[in-house]
Scaffold this motif. Structure first.
Motif, PDB file in Angstrom:
ATOM      1  N   TRP A 101       0.839  -1.199   0.000  1.00  0.00           N
ATOM      2  CA  TRP A 101       0.000   0.000   0.000  1.00  0.00           C
ATOM      3  C   TRP A 101       0.872   1.246   0.000  1.00  0.00           C
ATOM      4  CZ3 TRP A 101      -4.955   0.388  -1.007  1.00  0.00           C
ATOM      5  CH2 TRP A 101      -5.771  -0.742  -0.842  1.00  0.00           C
ATOM      6  N   ASP A 102       0.454   2.261  -0.738  1.00  0.00           N
ATOM      7  CA  ASP A 102       1.161   3.533  -0.668  1.00  0.00           C
ATOM      8  C   ASP A 102       0.631   4.315   0.539  1.00  0.00           C
ATOM      9  OD1 ASP A 102      -1.320   4.470  -1.498  1.00  0.00           O
ATOM     10  OD2 ASP A 102      -0.562   5.564  -3.226  1.00  0.00           O
ATOM     11  N   THR A 106      -4.153   4.666  -1.897  1.00  0.00           N
ATOM     12  CA  THR A 106      -4.788   4.678  -3.220  1.00  0.00           C
ATOM     13  C   THR A 106      -4.112   3.748  -4.218  1.00  0.00           C
ATOM     14  OG1 THR A 106      -3.438   6.557  -3.915  1.00  0.00           O
ATOM     15  CG2 THR A 106      -5.607   7.058  -2.955  1.00  0.00           C
ATOM     16  N   CYS A 107      -3.079   3.061  -3.790  1.00  0.00           N
ATOM     17  CA  CYS A 107      -2.366   2.153  -4.698  1.00  0.00           C
ATOM     18  C   CYS A 107      -1.895   0.938  -3.910  1.00  0.00           C
ATOM     19  CB  CYS A 107      -1.177   2.885  -5.328  1.00  0.00           C
ATOM     20  SG  CYS A 107      -0.335   1.921  -6.587  1.00  0.00           S
ATOM     21  N   CYS A 108      -2.131  -0.244  -4.478  1.00  0.00           N
ATOM     22  CA  CYS A 108      -1.733  -1.477  -3.809  1.00  0.00           C
ATOM     23  C   CYS A 108      -1.411  -2.534  -4.852  1.00  0.00           C
ATOM     24  CB  CYS A 108      -2.840  -1.974  -2.895  1.00  0.00           C
ATOM     25  SG  CYS A 108      -4.325  -2.503  -3.780  1.00  0.00           S
ATOM     26  N   THR A 151      -9.928   3.301 -12.018  1.00  0.00           N
ATOM     27  CA  THR A 151      -8.636   2.739 -11.629  1.00  0.00           C
ATOM     28  C   THR A 151      -7.737   2.487 -12.830  1.00  0.00           C
ATOM     29  OG1 THR A 151      -9.542   0.497 -11.727  1.00  0.00           O
ATOM     30  CG2 THR A 151      -9.524   1.557  -9.568  1.00  0.00           C
ATOM     31  N   GLN A 169      -0.821  -4.350  -9.974  1.00  0.00           N
ATOM     32  CA  GLN A 169      -0.869  -3.095  -9.230  1.00  0.00           C
ATOM     33  C   GLN A 169      -2.193  -2.411  -9.563  1.00  0.00           C
ATOM     34  OE1 GLN A 169       1.482   0.435 -10.357  1.00  0.00           O
ATOM     35  NE2 GLN A 169       2.319   0.278  -8.279  1.00  0.00           N
ATOM     36  N   LYS A 171      -4.313   0.992  -8.956  1.00  0.00           N
ATOM     37  CA  LYS A 171      -4.174   2.379  -8.523  1.00  0.00           C
ATOM     38  C   LYS A 171      -5.515   3.093  -8.696  1.00  0.00           C
ATOM     39  CE  LYS A 171      -1.376   6.473  -9.277  1.00  0.00           C
ATOM     40  NZ  LYS A 171      -0.251   7.046 -10.018  1.00  0.00           N
TER      41      LYS A 171
END
Length: 186
Positions: A101-102, A106-108, A151, A169, A171
């Motif tokens: 996760w960021d 919002t990103c994983c 996304t 990924q 996002k």
């Protein structure tokens, strides 16, 4: 009567009609092979697989919501976990993990240890740029768009390319507000 709670991926998978896994895998392989023959360019095949997946995803979300009884996810993190633990189990019979996760949430990455689409598959040297399972990225993108999440889904790792796992990924670009086709005040 008590309300029905959300069902786990295992519970749903055990009650869903299934096709033979080998038939499914070989049919998907035949589709990819035909696309390679028809389109000739690997990058065009990647785009077509993504578009096919997107078209499937925008329809598959209805079945997922109807059969899983999951309630509206609170945030993107919960949505990603639901996709990994319930969605992949329900439709492919595998579970995935959500990692990397960021800071913004919002990103994983969604990591698949097992992928039934790649049984019996070896990519020839002429297809090294092919994302064989690109249909999955399209499915996720299409399904999330139907629940108001724009996304971008890309492959990070691919076992067919020598990596140790399959990693997508995901996002979140934008949370789209729900729009209603009519005004209530009339």
């Amino acid at each position: 009567m008590a309300p029905v709670g959300p069902r786990t991926g295992d519970a749903i998978f055990s009650n869903v009609e299934r096709v033979n896994a080998e038939l499914f895998t070989l049919t998907y392989g035949a589709i990819v092979r035909q696309l390679l023959t028809d389109l000739e360019e690997v990058e065009e095949v990647n785009k077509q697989l993504d578009q096919m997946g997107y078209n499937i995803g925008i329809r598959l979300i209805d079945e997922f919501l109807a059969k899983s009884n999951v309630s509206r996810c609170i945030d993107f993190k919960e949505t990603a976990e639901t996709i990994a633990k319930v969605g992949f189990k329900m439709f492919l019979g595998v579970t995935a993990s959500v990692t990397n996760w960021d800071a913004d949430g919002t990103c994983c990455s969604i990591v698949l240890e097992d992928n039934p689409l790649v049984d019996f598959v070896e990519l020839p040297d002429t297809c090294q740029g092919l994302y064989y399972c690109n249909i999955l990225s399209g499915v996720i993108r299409g399904a999330l768009e139907m629940v108001s999440m724009k996304t971008e889904v890309t492959w990070v790792r691919d076992m067919l390319r020598g990596d140790d796992a399959f990693e997508l990924q995901v996002k979140l670009l934008k949370q789209v507000p729900e729009e209603y086709p009519y005004k209530d005040d009339e």
